[in-house]
Design an enzyme around this catalytic site. Structure first.
Site, PDB file in Angstrom:
ATOM      1  N   ASN A  32       5.514   1.441 -10.954  1.00 60.11           N
ATOM      2  CA  ASN A  32       4.475   1.428 -11.980  1.00 60.11           C
ATOM      3  C   ASN A  32       3.082   1.779 -11.462  1.00 60.11           C
ATOM      4  O   ASN A  32       2.247   2.263 -12.223  1.00 60.11           O
ATOM      5  CB  ASN A  32       4.428   0.041 -12.632  1.00 60.11           C
ATOM      6  CG  ASN A  32       3.164  -0.179 -13.426  1.00 60.11           C
ATOM      7  OD1 ASN A  32       2.979   0.369 -14.505  1.00 60.11           O
ATOM      8  ND2 ASN A  32       2.248  -0.982 -12.881  1.00 60.11           N
ATOM      9  N   ASP A  90       0.870  -1.178   0.000  1.00 55.29           N
ATOM     10  CA  ASP A  90       0.000   0.000   0.000  1.00 55.29           C
ATOM     11  C   ASP A  90       0.903   1.222   0.000  1.00 55.29           C
ATOM     12  O   ASP A  90       1.505   1.568   1.023  1.00 55.29           O
ATOM     13  CB  ASP A  90      -0.901  -0.010   1.235  1.00 55.29           C
ATOM     14  CG  ASP A  90      -1.881   1.166   1.257  1.00 55.29           C
ATOM     15  OD1 ASP A  90      -1.733   2.078   0.416  1.00 55.29           O
ATOM     16  OD2 ASP A  90      -2.778   1.175   2.113  1.00 55.29           O
ATOM     17  N   TYR A 132      -2.840  14.251 -11.015  1.00 49.81           N
ATOM     18  CA  TYR A 132      -2.110  13.273 -11.831  1.00 49.81           C
ATOM     19  C   TYR A 132      -0.954  13.946 -12.562  1.00 49.81           C
ATOM     20  O   TYR A 132       0.184  13.455 -12.563  1.00 49.81           O
ATOM     21  CB  TYR A 132      -3.070  12.624 -12.825  1.00 49.81           C
ATOM     22  CG  TYR A 132      -2.496  11.470 -13.613  1.00 49.81           C
ATOM     23  CD1 TYR A 132      -2.565  10.175 -13.124  1.00 49.81           C
ATOM     24  CD2 TYR A 132      -1.896  11.670 -14.854  1.00 49.81           C
ATOM     25  CE1 TYR A 132      -2.044   9.098 -13.846  1.00 49.81           C
ATOM     26  CE2 TYR A 132      -1.386  10.616 -15.583  1.00 49.81           C
ATOM     27  CZ  TYR A 132      -1.461   9.330 -15.080  1.00 49.81           C
ATOM     28  OH  TYR A 132      -0.928   8.283 -15.800  1.00 49.81           O
TER      29      TYR A 132
END
Length: 250
Positions: free
Chosen positions: A80, A57, A145
């Site tokens: 990733n 996590d 993002y």
């Protein structure tokens, strides 16, 4: 070599894991979804590879430290794991902003920090970050993002400079849109935001800036990762490899 891949059960992560496993490397699929990671690792083992699964996590420092300790001697780290939330900044929930930055910037930094001492002690290390076209350009409604992916490039440059005294490289692969479940969720969100059909979102928003008008394949990303950890790429570091079908040529 031992390869540690975050988000290893996802589309890109599993493609990268499959490529390394097929080349004889040991792969660790680290994922917040342990059950799925175990299933994917079993697929690789059934195909003759060496693979295992691990719970990770990236929003929890304790989980990062435990995973790094349990992984042992990691030669190649592939950062990733990714998530997305699409909204205007004035409607962006603070907890979502924090979550995206933690998973895609702070988490990778802390995991790299945890694994770097082992790499230094063995005199070898490779870190590959899976970035995005949004590490270079921006799109509306993706402030967290875009911020995380832009930050990843700067982070990689600093880490490269700090570790240039041994056989170590860190690079970032930045693909344009890849047709994964994460992108499918973005398509649905964009449909809602712009009142467009799925086809219209794909053609008018996602692929419109790309001269080649095609999604990037997970196989392309996996092959690029393999190249970056090959001996021929030993002096390629702090670089951004862009797989964008010509998007940034304009």
């Amino acid at each position: 070599m031992r390869v540690f891949i975050t988000g290893g059960s996802g589309g890109i992560g599993f493609a990268v894991a499959s490529a390394y496993a097929a080349d004889g490397h040991e792969v660790i699929l680290a994922d917040i979804n342990l059950t799925l990671a175990q299933e994917k690792a079993a697929e690789l083992v059934a195909a003759g590879g060496i693979a295992s699964a691990m719970l990770l996590d990236l929003t929890q420092q304790q989980s990062i430290e435990q995973a790094a300790a349990a992984a042992g001697a990691v030669d190649i780290l592939v950062n990733n794991a990714g998530i997305q939330h699409v909204a205007r900044l004035d409607e962006f929930p603070e907890h979502k902003w924090q979550q995206l930055l933690q998973v895609m910037l702070t988490g990778p930094a802390m995991l790299s920090k945890a694994l770097l001492p082992g790499m230094r002690s063995r005199g070898f290390g490779r870190i590959i970050n899976v970035g995005s076209i949004h590490a270079l350009i921006a799109s509306p409604f993706k402030s967290a993002y875009v911020a995380a992916k832009h930050g990843l490039l700067g982070f990689s440059k600093v880490v490269a400079l700090e570790n240039a005294d041994f056989d170590f490289t860190i690079n970032t692969i930045c693909p344009a849109y890849v047709r994964t479940p994460l992108v499918d969720a973005q398509i649905a969100a964009q449909c809602k935001e712009h009142q467009l059909s799925e086809t219209e979102v794909i053609e008018k928003i996602m692929l419109a800036p790309m001269p080649q008008k095609a999604f990037i394949g997970v196989d392309e990303i996996a092959a690029t990762a393999m190249f970056l950890t090959a001996p021929a790429a030993r002096h390629i570091t702090a670089q951004t490899l862009v797989l964008d079908g010509g998007w940034t040529a304009r």
